[in-house]
Design a protein around this motif. Structure first.
Motif, mmCIF file in Angstrom:
data_model
loop_
_atom_site.group_PDB
_atom_site.id
_atom_site.type_symbol
_atom_site.label_atom_id
_atom_site.label_comp_id
_atom_site.label_asym_id
_atom_site.label_seq_id
_atom_site.Cartn_x
_atom_site.Cartn_y
_atom_site.Cartn_z
ATOM 1 N N ALA A 1 3.613 8.577 -20.904
ATOM 2 C CA ALA A 1 4.162 7.223 -20.637
ATOM 3 C C ALA A 1 4.374 7.015 -19.157
ATOM 4 N N ALA A 2 4.823 8.071 -18.556
ATOM 5 C CA ALA A 2 5.032 7.951 -17.092
ATOM 6 C C ALA A 2 3.685 7.756 -16.388
ATOM 7 N N GLY A 3 2.683 8.372 -16.924
ATOM 8 C CA GLY A 3 1.351 8.217 -16.301
ATOM 9 C C GLY A 3 0.859 6.787 -16.459
ATOM 10 N N ASN A 4 1.102 6.285 -17.659
ATOM 11 C CA ASN A 4 0.690 4.876 -17.873
ATOM 12 C C ASN A 4 1.449 3.970 -16.961
ATOM 13 N N ALA A 5 2.731 4.218 -16.852
ATOM 14 C CA ALA A 5 3.518 3.333 -15.975
ATOM 15 C C ALA A 5 3.035 3.421 -14.527
ATOM 16 N N GLN A 6 2.658 4.600 -14.179
ATOM 17 C CA GLN A 6 2.167 4.765 -12.793
ATOM 18 C C GLN A 6 0.868 4.012 -12.592
ATOM 19 N N LYS A 7 0.064 4.088 -13.587
ATOM 20 C CA LYS A 7 -1.224 3.381 -13.484
ATOM 21 C C LYS A 7 -1.006 1.898 -13.395
ATOM 22 N N GLN A 8 -0.045 1.417 -14.227
ATOM 23 C CA GLN A 8 0.218 -0.031 -14.186
ATOM 24 C C GLN A 8 0.787 -0.436 -12.842
ATOM 25 N N GLY A 9 1.647 0.360 -12.324
ATOM 26 C CA GLY A 9 2.232 0.034 -11.021
ATOM 27 C C GLY A 9 1.164 0.002 -9.921
ATOM 28 N N THR A 10 0.251 0.954 -10.011
ATOM 29 C CA THR A 10 -0.810 0.997 -8.976
ATOM 30 C C THR A 10 -1.705 -0.263 -9.054
ATOM 31 N N ALA A 11 -1.986 -0.630 -10.296
ATOM 32 C CA ALA A 11 -2.849 -1.818 -10.459
ATOM 33 C C ALA A 11 -2.181 -3.044 -9.878
ATOM 34 N N ALA A 12 -0.851 -3.130 -10.157
ATOM 35 C CA ALA A 12 -0.127 -4.303 -9.629
ATOM 36 C C ALA A 12 -0.136 -4.284 -8.114
ATOM 37 N N ILE B 1 -2.358 -2.994 -6.218
ATOM 38 C CA ILE B 1 -3.710 -3.341 -5.749
ATOM 39 C C ILE B 1 -3.904 -4.852 -5.839
ATOM 40 N N GLY B 2 -3.388 -5.464 -6.938
ATOM 41 C CA GLY B 2 -3.523 -6.910 -7.062
ATOM 42 C C GLY B 2 -2.806 -7.648 -5.940
ATOM 43 N N ARG B 3 -1.584 -7.186 -5.623
ATOM 44 C CA ARG B 3 -0.840 -7.867 -4.550
ATOM 45 C C ARG B 3 -1.567 -7.736 -3.203
ATOM 46 N N VAL B 4 -2.080 -6.539 -3.014
ATOM 47 C CA VAL B 4 -2.774 -6.286 -1.726
ATOM 48 C C VAL B 4 -3.999 -7.209 -1.589
ATOM 49 N N SER B 5 -4.697 -7.313 -2.695
ATOM 50 C CA SER B 5 -5.911 -8.165 -2.595
ATOM 51 C C SER B 5 -5.521 -9.601 -2.307
ATOM 52 N N MET C 1 0.834 -1.194 0.000
ATOM 53 C CA MET C 1 0.000 0.000 0.000
ATOM 54 C C MET C 1 0.869 1.245 0.000
ATOM 55 N N SER C 2 1.952 1.235 0.759
ATOM 56 C CA SER C 2 2.815 2.437 0.834
ATOM 57 C C SER C 2 3.590 2.627 -0.464
ATOM 58 N N ASN C 3 4.042 1.663 -1.144
ATOM 59 C CA ASN C 3 4.716 1.760 -2.434
ATOM 60 C C ASN C 3 3.813 2.448 -3.448
ATOM 61 N N ALA C 4 2.597 2.092 -3.402
ATOM 62 C CA ALA C 4 1.666 2.743 -4.320
ATOM 63 C C ALA C 4 1.554 4.230 -4.020
#
Lengths: 93, 635
Positions: free
Chosen positions: B210-221, B223-227, B192-195
């Protein structure tokens, strides 16, 4: 009453009927009146001997004789079919 | 007192399952034979009925309750007599006749049991040695007397240990899962803190998109790990709950099973085993909770709560077991003293009570045979007395009462004696009536009285003698009647006359035969008088008249020997006259009227009063008249 056969008491006592129809002479004493016979015929018992032999004699009414008890008579008798002696003639003895 | 009632009630329940059930709880505790008899139980009190109802209600009637006063047990609405019970009597008799158990095997067993108890004693130096005690259990269980109960205890203990090991494993698993959960929580927090710490994308330009996309992808990942972490944590929590539930169940079920074992042994009167189990209990369940886990709706729980006001505990069972052992020891001591005094009634009662509670205790099992045989015969007599009274064999009952009075100083003979005397009195009354009826010839009355007497005392010896007397009388009577009939058929009137008393007695209930006998007696009397008169006439010289009189009687009774004899004599004395009459008759029959008349006249001349001659003459004349009249009347 001559010629008449005296009645044999032994024979008479033995069988009076066998002498029926015969005529005999008996002499004895009138003992007793036995009974009145038919009509005015009379039946008497006559003692023949002192030994006590008696015979029944029937005096028919036709003789019209007075029979006295204890009187001795000589009687001419005929033996009836019943064996009783019917007096034909009698004379005081 | 309450403890004693509970003990004896529980102890006696298994043995009384097929006990003799008495009629009604509301009535006085009745025995199987009236009046209430309990020779070996010494029922001296009838006041226990009231006490039993009040004390039975103390436990609410859910436990068997024994009333010492009436020596009955009440349970489930039924009353059992404790002593007048075939099963109990037979078991007790077997016990008395069995030699004491003091052989080497039994001694070894006792030693092991004593050692186990010592090893478990809380006052033992160094504390209880549970392992050593446990190790001895299989050895004790191998003894015959133990019936494998020590093995059962050992198995129960082992089951508890297994359950506890499982519990330990489950706790370890839960600990591990707790650690894992903590790790997952940490991982989750980090994710949660990494995000949150990811750099924000630059405004405009290609690089910013591109940086925005990368950020979005990182956030999704993230969220997946957290779940994933959350899901795993949920599973861990569920598993921990399950394990905790299993731990709880395992602990509770183990405790319940072992408590059930303790109660079972207590109810079976295996008090030594109950003690051992109670002392093992705190070493297996160290939470200090020794309350018996009973269902709130159970009768036992209600009984303890209602009767004692506290929930039952293992310690309570321990103390009750000790109390039972102590009471049995005391009862045996009392038995020894009573035997010395020859109070066998009380002695047998105390011993029976001790046996009922402590059948398996060493004090009871090792009681010397020489002491037991002193009451064995007395107990057997008592049991036989109960049976005799049940079967209404009062003769045997009286013998037994006499014997038991001589044997025991404290035998209460009042009840059986009263029953015997009552039966004797009532039976005698019926037998008197039967005798009177027999004398009168009243068959119906005789049968009714005998039946009443038999119902009260079937084996009464007076019954048999009266029956035999009646049989003989009937036999004599029937024989006399047969003899009478025979003599009548043979016209043997003189014999009937000579035995007229006997025949009159035999024909007392036969009016027809009585009339026949009376006629015979009258005729023979007449004949006898005629014969006497004829004899007198003959003596005075009137043989003819004597002969005539006898001849007339002879025509009616030609079989009379007296008549025949005198006729023969007179025929000789009056031969001439007799001959004249006979000849006259012969001629008359042959219709030789003249000859017949001549002979009759001759006979009359010999004997002028002759009725034969007179009637003969009349008959002949009548016949002749009739014969001579017949032809004349013919047409």
């Amino acid at each position: 009453m001559t010629g008449l056969t005296p009645l044999s008491m032994d024979e008479y006592l033995e069988s009076s009927n066998a002498l029926s129809g015969n005529t005999y002479k008996i002499e004895g004493t009138i003992d007793n009146r036995l009974d009145s016979w038919k009509g005015s015929d009379r039946l008497f018992s006559v003692q023949i001997s002192e030994a006590g032999s008696f015979v029944p004699v029937l005096v028919p009414a036709s003789l019209e004789a007075n029979i006295q008890r204890g009187q001795r008579y000589v009687l001419k008798v005929r033996v009836l079919e019943t064996g009783i002696l019917e007096v034909l003639q009698l004379l005081k003895a | 007192m309450k403890k004693l009632f509970f003990l004896m009630s529980c102890g006696l329940l298994p043995a009384q399952l097929s006990a003799q059930v008495l009629p009604s709880p509301s009535a006085a505790p009745a025995q199987s034979s009236p009046p209430p008899q309990n020779a070996s139980g010494g029922g001296t009190s009838s006041s226990g009925g009231g006490q039993s109802s009040s004390q039975g209600s103390m436990f609410g009637g859910v436990l068997p309750h024994m009333d010492p006063g009436s020596e009955t047990a009440t349970w489930d609405g039924k009353i059992w007599s404790m002593n007048n019970n075939r099963l109990v009597r037979s078991k007790f008799e077997i016990y008395l006749a069995t030699p004491e158990a003091n052989g080497p095997e039994d001694q070894a067993y006792r030693d092991i049991m004593a050692q186990i108890v010592l090893l478990l004693a809380p006052t033992r130096k160094g504390g209880p040695d549970v392992s050593s005690a446990f190790a001895l259990l299989p050895e004790a269980g191998a003894a015959k007397i133990d019936a494998g109960i020590c093995n059962t205890i050992a198995n129960g203990v082992y089951d508890v240990w297994l359950a506890q090991r499982k519990v330990t494993s489950l706790r370890s698993a839960n600990d591990a899962m707790s650690k894992r959960r903590k790790q997952l929580e940490w991982n989750n927090e980090v994710a949660m803190s990494n995000a949150e710490l990811a750099p924000a994308p630059a405004n405009g330009g290609k690089g910013g998109a591109a940086a925005g996309n990368a950020q979005k992808q990182g956030t999704a990942a993230s969220i997946g790990r957290v779940s994933g972490y959350v899901k795993e944590m949920a599973e861990i929590e569920a598993r921990k709950k399950l394990n905790e539930t299993a731990i709880g169940l395992s602990e509770v079920s183990g405790k319940i099973q072992f408590q059930a074992l303790i109660l079972q042994m207590f109810m079976q009167r295996r008090f030594e085993h109950a003690l051992i189990a109670c002392r093992l209990y705190p070493h297996m369940f160290k939470d200090g909770d020794s309350v018996l886990q009973l269902e709130d709706s159970s009768d036992l729980k209600k009984a303890f709560s209602a009767g004692m006001g506290v929930p039952p505990t293992v310690s309570m069972v321990d103390s009750l077991s000790s109390e039972a052992i102590r009471s049995v020891d005391e009862a045996v001591v009392a038995f020894d003293q009573l035997v010395m005094r020859q109070d066998y009634q009380s002695a047998s009662n105390r011993l029976m009570e001790a046996f009922a509670v402590g059948e398996y205790l060493p004090r009871v099992r090792r009681l010397p045979m020489i002491q037991k045989v002193k009451v064995l015969d007395y107990v057997r007599d008592g049991n036989q007395l109960i049976n005799a009274l049940e079967m209404k064999d009062f003769g045997l009952a009286e013998e037994l009462v006499t014997r038991m009075r001589k044997t025991s100083k404290d035998f209460d003979f009042s009840k059986p004696q009263a029953a015997i005397e009552t039966a004797r009195t009532v039976t005698d009354m019926h037998l008197i009536n039967a005798n009177v009826a027999m004398q009168k010839g009243d068959q119906v009355g005789y049968a009714s009285s005998m039946k009443s007497a038999t119902e009260i005392w079937p084996s009464n010896p007076k019954l048999r003698s009266l029956s035999e007397k009646m049989g003989q009388k009937s036999d004599v009577q029937s024989q006399a009647l047969m003899e009478l009939d025979r003599l009548l058929s043979q016209r043997a009137f003189r014999q009937i006359f000579d035995q007229q008393g006997q025949f009159f007695a035999a024909a007392f209930d036969d009016p027809a035969r009585q009339k026949q006998i009376e006629k015979v007696v009258a005729d023979v009397t007449e004949v006898t008088m005629v014969v006497k008169v004829a004899e007198e006439q003959s003596r005075s010289g009137n043989s003819f008249g004597a002969w005539e009189a006898v001849e007339k009687v002879y025509t009616r009774f030609p079989e009379d020997p007296e008549v025949t004899k005198i006729r023969s004599d007179l025929s000789v004395k009056a031969s001439e006259y007799v001959s004249a009459i006979e000849k006259a008759k012969q001629h008359e029959q042959r219709k030789q009227s003249g000859s017949a008349l001549a002979w009759y006249l001759k006979a009359r001349h010999m004997y002028p009063p002759s009725s034969f001659a007179s009637t003969g003459i009349e008959r002949v004349i009548t016949a002749v008249k009739a014969e001579s009249a017949a032809p004349s009347s013919a047409p």
